[in-house]
Write an enzyme that holds these catalytic residues in place. Sequence first.
Site, PDB file in Angstrom:
ATOM      1  CE  LYS A  67      36.870  26.152  35.329  1.00  0.00           C
ATOM      2  NZ  LYS A  67      38.294  26.617  36.284  1.00  0.00           N
TER       3      LYS A  67
HETATM    4  O1  G3P Z   1      41.380  24.918  35.299  1.00  0.00           O
HETATM    5  C1  G3P Z   1      41.620  23.669  36.161  1.00  0.00           C
HETATM    6  C2  G3P Z   1      43.053  23.750  36.582  1.00  0.00           C
HETATM    7  O2  G3P Z   1      43.191  25.059  37.324  1.00  0.00           O
HETATM    8  C3  G3P Z   1      43.660  22.238  38.036  1.00  0.00           C
HETATM    9  O3  G3P Z   1      44.707  22.488  37.593  1.00  0.00           O
HETATM   10  O4  G3P Z   1      47.370  22.270  38.525  1.00  0.00           O
HETATM   11  O5  G3P Z   1      45.756  22.585  40.394  1.00  0.00           O
HETATM   12  O6  G3P Z   1      44.569  20.695  39.036  1.00  0.00           O
HETATM   13  P1  G3P Z   1      45.866  21.985  38.644  1.00  0.00           P
END
Ligand code: G3P
Length: 217
Positions: free
Chosen positions: A87
């Site tokens: 990633k």
């Molecule tokens: O896959 C990316 C994700 O983990 C981000 O999620 O909820 O931190 O915006 P969030």
Amino acid sequence: MKFFIDTANLDQIKEAQELGVLDGVTTNPSLMAKEGITGEKNILNHYIEICNIVNGDVSAEVRSTDYQGMMDEGRKLAALHNQITVKVPCTINGIKAIKTLTNEGIKTNCTLVFSPGQALLAAKAGATYLSPFIGRLDDNSTDGIELIAQIVEMYNYYEFDTQVLAASVRHTMHIIQCAEVGADVITAPLNAIMGLINHPLTDIGLAKFLEDYKKMD
Ligand code: G3P
């Protein structure tokens, strides 16, 4: 449509795997830190543990921001297990690294994507997956699902191989909306995946059926 779980928590990964619908896992530094994993050896071992639970791709994120650092880390991560996807953040150095890693046969996930222009560059570089963050766009008064729809249309038009992996999914409706606009993959927390099953009429209907079964005893 593939279902990935967005966590580094082994119990949650096992629970999603047992449901039988899991196609992969995405992690990021914040999710790894949440599990209290520290030190390079433990981090690398944790990725291997995840790979041993699931059958599909497991995203492991680089921490370097320079091209050579991304390459060194990317090669090391990819060598851990054949399910590892490297990633890489959507920056100029990230795009260069994705291009080289792709040429070396290493799977990549271009992350922190917030615009169609970024999506175009990542696809040109040959990214395996592209991760637009829909929840974080919604948090900033911008329609995250609309971005997914735009990218899906653009990729279909040019027949890019890059798979659109909707990330920063926060709830069940995000999953449904991603399916409606043709996202190739969603990565979501366990509660959003499990939440898809919920419907009160199912619970009420089942209770009634069980009650009527008793009349036949
Ligand atoms: O896959 C990316 C994700 O983990 C981000 O999620 O909820 O931190 O915006 P969030």
